[in-house]
Design a protein around this motif. Sequence first.
Motif, PDB file in Angstrom:
ATOM      1  N   ARG A 100       0.869  -1.174   0.000  1.00 33.25           N
ATOM      2  CA  ARG A 100       0.000   0.000   0.000  1.00 33.25           C
ATOM      3  C   ARG A 100       0.907   1.225   0.000  1.00 33.25           C
ATOM      4  N   ALA A 101       0.646   2.147  -0.913  1.00 28.99           N
ATOM      5  CA  ALA A 101       1.534   3.295  -1.044  1.00 28.99           C
ATOM      6  C   ALA A 101       0.744   4.531  -1.416  1.00 28.99           C
ATOM      7  N   TYR A 102       1.234   5.651  -0.953  1.00 27.58           N
ATOM      8  CA  TYR A 102       0.669   6.947  -1.317  1.00 27.58           C
ATOM      9  C   TYR A 102       1.440   7.465  -2.524  1.00 27.58           C
ATOM     10  N   ILE A 103       0.731   7.755  -3.606  1.00 23.58           N
ATOM     11  CA  ILE A 103       1.352   8.303  -4.803  1.00 23.58           C
ATOM     12  C   ILE A 103       1.256   9.827  -4.728  1.00 23.58           C
ATOM     13  N   ILE A 104       2.392  10.483  -4.575  1.00 26.13           N
ATOM     14  CA  ILE A 104       2.411  11.942  -4.497  1.00 26.13           C
ATOM     15  C   ILE A 104       2.136  12.512  -5.888  1.00 26.13           C
ATOM     16  N   GLY A 134      -2.163  13.827  -3.556  1.00 25.12           N
ATOM     17  CA  GLY A 134      -1.907  12.489  -4.068  1.00 25.12           C
ATOM     18  C   GLY A 134      -3.051  11.544  -3.774  1.00 25.12           C
ATOM     19  N   PHE A 135      -2.769  10.248  -3.867  1.00 24.00           N
ATOM     20  CA  PHE A 135      -3.809   9.230  -3.686  1.00 24.00           C
ATOM     21  C   PHE A 135      -3.153   7.919  -3.261  1.00 24.00           C
ATOM     22  N   TRP A 136      -3.952   7.088  -2.574  1.00 26.25           N
ATOM     23  CA  TRP A 136      -3.489   5.792  -2.086  1.00 26.25           C
ATOM     24  C   TRP A 136      -3.764   4.707  -3.135  1.00 26.25           C
ATOM     25  N   ILE A 156      -7.408   3.001  -3.219  1.00 24.70           N
ATOM     26  CA  ILE A 156      -7.974   2.686  -1.909  1.00 24.70           C
ATOM     27  C   ILE A 156      -8.078   3.964  -1.086  1.00 24.70           C
ATOM     28  N   THR A 157      -8.802   3.865   0.001  1.00 22.17           N
ATOM     29  CA  THR A 157      -8.892   4.938   0.985  1.00 22.17           C
ATOM     30  C   THR A 157      -8.404   4.396   2.318  1.00 22.17           C
ATOM     31  N   LEU A 158      -7.500   5.104   2.945  1.00 19.93           N
ATOM     32  CA  LEU A 158      -7.037   4.719   4.273  1.00 19.93           C
ATOM     33  C   LEU A 158      -7.544   5.732   5.287  1.00 19.93           C
TER      34      LEU A 158
END
Length: 664
Positions: A307-311, A325-327, A530-532
């Motif tokens: 799981r990673a946050y894309i800046i 950004g988004f997950w 996804i949403t965290l």
Amino acid sequence: MSQQGFTTSEDHWITLRDGTRLATRIWMPDCAQDRPVPAVLEYLPYRKRGGTEARDESTYPVFAAAGIAGVRVDIRGSGESEGVIDGEYTPRELSDACEILEWIAAQPWSNGNVGMMGISWGGFNGLQVAALRPPQLKAVISIASTTDRYNDDIHYKNGTQLSAQASWAGTMLAYQSRSPDIAVAGESWREMWLDRLENEPFFMAEWLAHQRRDAYWQQGSVCENFADVTVPSLVIAGWADGYRNTPLKAIEGIGDTAKALIGPWVHKYPHFAWPRPRVDFHAEAIAWWKHWLEDGDTGAENLPQMRAYIIDGARPLLRREVDPGFWVAKQRWETPQNDLYGVSAGGALAPGEENEGTGLHFLRSPLDTGTASGDWFTTAPGPELAGDQRIDNGGSLCFKTDPLEEEAVYLGMPELVLDVRCSADWENLAARIIDVHPDGTETRVCYGVLNLAHRNGNAAPEAMPHDEPTRIRMQLDNMGYRFGPGHRIKIALSTSYWPLILPSPDAPGLTIDTGSLRLSMPLLGAHERITLPEPANPDPLPKYDMPSPAKSRREVVRDLIAGVTHYRLQEDTGAEVHPVHGLQMQEIRDEDWSISPDDPQSMRADIKWTTIQSRPGWETVTKITSTLSCTRDQWLVSARVSAFENGQPLFSKTYEKSIPRDFM
């Protein structure tokens, strides 16, 4: 102390087999009176009292209210624990940890299942202890840690020496020189303190004695045999921190039992880190512990492997409160496919393999190139982060794409291949990948550095063949980034990246065959958005009384008469008083890094620390100075520790050492 759902106590001591007593704080769930409960151990040298209290008190009460005991132990020679520390992640430290796990599992309130958790030092030794396979350890949460102590810690990076190594040596000398708290240690506090002051090591001398990746660094590097780590491991890091590579390396090495989570953060726990968005770390951790320590049905075993946050187009600001950004999630991590870039005949960075480049280019960067590099080890979202990269472009060789017509989204570790010639035995090379915004602002996305003597490995450096074309392959740091339409992708090359890394002794420069340059960028590929959840409490750290405020200062000064560039910083925590036990603490750090832009042997670091602990009628102060300088052939290190009790000198000691430079 009794609280809703749990009690907190510092009245615990764990006695090791050699008789050393370790100071311990425990958050005990009330439900432990009715049934055995699992426990989580955090094991550090950073002092549970007058050190990590705020972050401890933001998390362990939540765990305890959920039925999970929290056990916070000071490493021997730290805080109120007896003895003297013997280094970082030593066999004795890890052996002590295994004894602590035995002690916890044997307590009548324990169900026998223990997890280890921590950020940085505690994240390191959690994975390292897991590799020893003590039967009581069932799961790990490791934050901002490493699997490779040589290449992904605060010391060296691909054969270059990080300035953070000298900075951290001063920090640890200051930390370990602090006295125990008289209110806990009692009458023996002064004897314990003097023992530490006399016998504590100066880590810098030991680290510089191992400039290659030898057995010293292999010990504790779980990448030496990932198969040793068999317990489930949740590995977390932030893009803004130096430890950004570990989650990816962990899931690639450990396999299915490891899960990666990477956010936009600096070196902090995810529930109070910057830049935002944050993650509800408490819920993540409780689900992890409930499943692996109590066999609860929380779904922890089914987490995506990555799981990673894309800046998305973050800008270099004075303070980065939020990164856009988004997950994304990948159920299973696979080696990414790559976009390939080269240098076109017109000098642009262009997609494809057939670019012919623009020929040979000699590059010798001014030695103060890199003042916008930020810190390797970041704790705040201000000037510790990399600034606008245009500041460093004058000393760099740069190539950029035309404005993108479509988005380009990447997750993974880029690779750079190019041919260079060097007139000396070695030189450093730094590569930065940059997002050029439509208005010209430049954000550093990731970077890599390489000492060319380490081009074939870090264990046995080899001199460069003089003035002969040599193929160089560099793996850059892990990245997760979206370049939007209208943005450009830039690569910037420099032979200096100061003060982040220290210069080679001759700084001869390099001749670069730009036609050979190939940049592989790892495509995001198949994924799901996804949403965290973020934490419900946006400010979870407890507040303590502050008789004097915190202060911070950072500046670059170019002395145009002397021809010297200074990078200076000051951090003052302010005086802080804990509301329960009343200990007042203050730490002041000053660093001055200096270099002449044309003289690599002018490099110098002067580091000062003052630490103050006090209660009514009792005050202890330590003052630390440490210096790193060099000649062409030697590293020169020195340090002094001075200790004071109630304003009177108590102790002083000086360290001095000259250490041969070993291809560095």
